[in-house]
Design a protein around this motif. Sequence first.
Motif, mmCIF file in Angstrom:
data_model
loop_
_atom_site.group_PDB
_atom_site.id
_atom_site.type_symbol
_atom_site.label_atom_id
_atom_site.label_comp_id
_atom_site.label_asym_id
_atom_site.label_seq_id
_atom_site.Cartn_x
_atom_site.Cartn_y
_atom_site.Cartn_z
ATOM 1 N N VAL A 1 12.971 -69.347 -71.079
ATOM 2 C CA VAL A 1 12.662 -69.347 -72.509
ATOM 3 C C VAL A 1 13.969 -69.663 -73.228
ATOM 4 N N GLN A 2 13.967 -70.765 -73.960
ATOM 5 C CA GLN A 2 15.148 -71.185 -74.710
ATOM 6 C C GLN A 2 14.914 -70.917 -76.187
ATOM 7 N N LYS A 3 15.888 -70.301 -76.829
ATOM 8 C CA LYS A 3 15.768 -69.965 -78.256
ATOM 9 C C LYS A 3 16.525 -70.993 -79.097
ATOM 10 N N ASN A 4 16.085 -71.139 -80.334
ATOM 11 C CA ASN A 4 16.821 -71.963 -81.299
ATOM 12 C C ASN A 4 18.188 -71.331 -81.534
ATOM 13 N N ILE A 5 19.229 -72.138 -81.509
ATOM 14 C CA ILE A 5 20.567 -71.601 -81.750
ATOM 15 C C ILE A 5 20.983 -71.748 -83.218
ATOM 16 N N ILE A 6 20.248 -72.577 -83.958
ATOM 17 C CA ILE A 6 20.488 -72.735 -85.392
ATOM 18 C C ILE A 6 19.146 -72.801 -86.102
ATOM 19 N N ASP A 7 19.119 -72.570 -87.386
ATOM 20 C CA ASP A 7 17.909 -72.792 -88.179
ATOM 21 C C ASP A 7 17.638 -74.293 -88.204
ATOM 22 N N GLY A 8 16.398 -74.681 -88.036
ATOM 23 C CA GLY A 8 16.056 -76.101 -88.056
ATOM 24 C C GLY A 8 14.565 -76.292 -88.202
ATOM 25 N N PRO A 9 14.107 -77.533 -88.056
ATOM 26 C CA PRO A 9 12.679 -77.837 -88.223
ATOM 27 C C PRO A 9 11.778 -77.062 -87.260
ATOM 28 N N ALA A 10 12.302 -76.719 -86.075
ATOM 29 C CA ALA A 10 11.496 -76.023 -85.073
ATOM 30 C C ALA A 10 11.505 -74.510 -85.251
ATOM 31 N N GLY A 11 12.245 -73.998 -86.232
ATOM 32 C CA GLY A 11 12.247 -72.562 -86.479
ATOM 33 C C GLY A 11 13.629 -72.021 -86.770
ATOM 34 N N LYS A 12 13.662 -70.761 -87.061
ATOM 35 C CA LYS A 12 14.918 -70.073 -87.383
ATOM 36 C C LYS A 12 15.698 -69.761 -86.105
ATOM 37 N N ALA A 13 17.003 -69.628 -86.235
ATOM 38 C CA ALA A 13 17.842 -69.240 -85.113
ATOM 39 C C ALA A 13 17.288 -67.959 -84.484
ATOM 40 N N GLY A 14 17.225 -67.942 -83.152
ATOM 41 C CA GLY A 14 16.726 -66.777 -82.429
ATOM 42 C C GLY A 14 15.253 -66.831 -82.078
ATOM 43 N N THR A 15 14.497 -67.753 -82.699
ATOM 44 C CA THR A 15 13.081 -67.882 -82.350
ATOM 45 C C THR A 15 12.945 -68.825 -81.150
ATOM 46 N N VAL A 16 11.803 -68.767 -80.493
ATOM 47 C CA VAL A 16 11.580 -69.572 -79.282
ATOM 48 C C VAL A 16 11.464 -71.053 -79.645
ATOM 49 N N LEU A 17 12.230 -71.861 -78.928
ATOM 50 C CA LEU A 17 12.158 -73.316 -79.070
ATOM 51 C C LEU A 17 11.353 -73.919 -77.921
ATOM 52 N N VAL A 18 11.733 -73.586 -76.688
ATOM 53 C CA VAL A 18 11.129 -74.189 -75.503
ATOM 54 C C VAL A 18 10.829 -73.111 -74.472
ATOM 55 N N VAL A 19 9.665 -73.229 -73.842
ATOM 56 C CA VAL A 19 9.318 -72.388 -72.695
ATOM 57 C C VAL A 19 9.027 -73.327 -71.532
ATOM 58 N N GLU A 20 9.780 -73.173 -70.465
ATOM 59 C CA GLU A 20 9.471 -73.911 -69.247
ATOM 60 C C GLU A 20 8.696 -72.961 -68.350
ATOM 61 N N PHE A 21 7.569 -73.459 -67.832
ATOM 62 C CA PHE A 21 6.721 -72.612 -66.999
ATOM 63 C C PHE A 21 6.085 -73.440 -65.903
ATOM 64 N N THR A 22 5.574 -72.744 -64.911
ATOM 65 C CA THR A 22 4.940 -73.372 -63.759
ATOM 66 C C THR A 22 3.506 -72.886 -63.685
ATOM 67 N N LEU A 23 2.575 -73.838 -63.549
ATOM 68 C CA LEU A 23 1.153 -73.541 -63.347
ATOM 69 C C LEU A 23 0.740 -74.104 -62.000
ATOM 70 N N ALA A 24 0.347 -73.227 -61.102
ATOM 71 C CA ALA A 24 -0.100 -73.640 -59.769
ATOM 72 C C ALA A 24 0.889 -74.610 -59.131
ATOM 73 N N GLY A 25 2.180 -74.325 -59.298
ATOM 74 C CA GLY A 25 3.215 -75.154 -58.694
ATOM 75 C C GLY A 25 3.648 -76.358 -59.504
ATOM 76 N N GLN A 26 2.967 -76.666 -60.602
ATOM 77 C CA GLN A 26 3.292 -77.816 -61.453
ATOM 78 C C GLN A 26 4.102 -77.359 -62.657
ATOM 79 N N GLY A 27 5.232 -78.010 -62.895
ATOM 80 C CA GLY A 27 6.062 -77.672 -64.035
ATOM 81 C C GLY A 27 5.474 -78.152 -65.345
ATOM 82 N N PHE A 28 5.638 -77.339 -66.381
ATOM 83 C CA PHE A 28 5.214 -77.653 -67.745
ATOM 84 C C PHE A 28 6.326 -77.230 -68.695
ATOM 85 N N MET A 29 6.298 -77.809 -69.867
ATOM 86 C CA MET A 29 7.170 -77.357 -70.941
ATOM 87 C C MET A 29 6.319 -77.155 -72.179
ATOM 88 N N ALA A 30 6.545 -76.057 -72.872
ATOM 89 C CA ALA A 30 5.893 -75.792 -74.155
ATOM 90 C C ALA A 30 6.985 -75.819 -75.214
#
Length: 162
Positions: free
Chosen positions: A33-62
Amino acid sequence: MSKISPCLWFNGKAEEAAKLYVSLVPDSRIDTVQKNIIDGPAGKAGTVLVVEFTLAGQGFMALNGGMKMEYTHAVSFKIDCADQAEVDRLWDALLANGGKAEQCGWLRDRFGVSWQIVPSVLPKYIGGPDKAGAARAMQAMLGMVKLDIEGLRRAYEGKSAA
């Protein structure tokens, strides 16, 4: 991990969606889980920017992209199900809290992502060697919302509904 992985766009719900998806399918997990390091279009600093996850062995990014984007049926995720119990469990879980059932085993979850919940025996019935049986099974499937293995079998075999 595959060199290519899908990226799903969310507006502030990336972590919630990833947690739901990994809770439903074996061999799945949240990787990072990667957080925003600065305030920007994707949210305020400290909020979630990207989640990398695996479903049944397949990588995904949210990705929390900062605005709502609509999904279409041009891309969907198919889950092969071993039996009716798995079809039912996944169907119910993905529809919970605002999902929408559609035709032929398709649904949209509460985030708008399209899923196909498909029994692994479906090709046996709609593509089987008995062409008349396959046609009956295809016709039965076209009339279904959630796919029913017993109904598909009965149609393939030419038996009327119980």
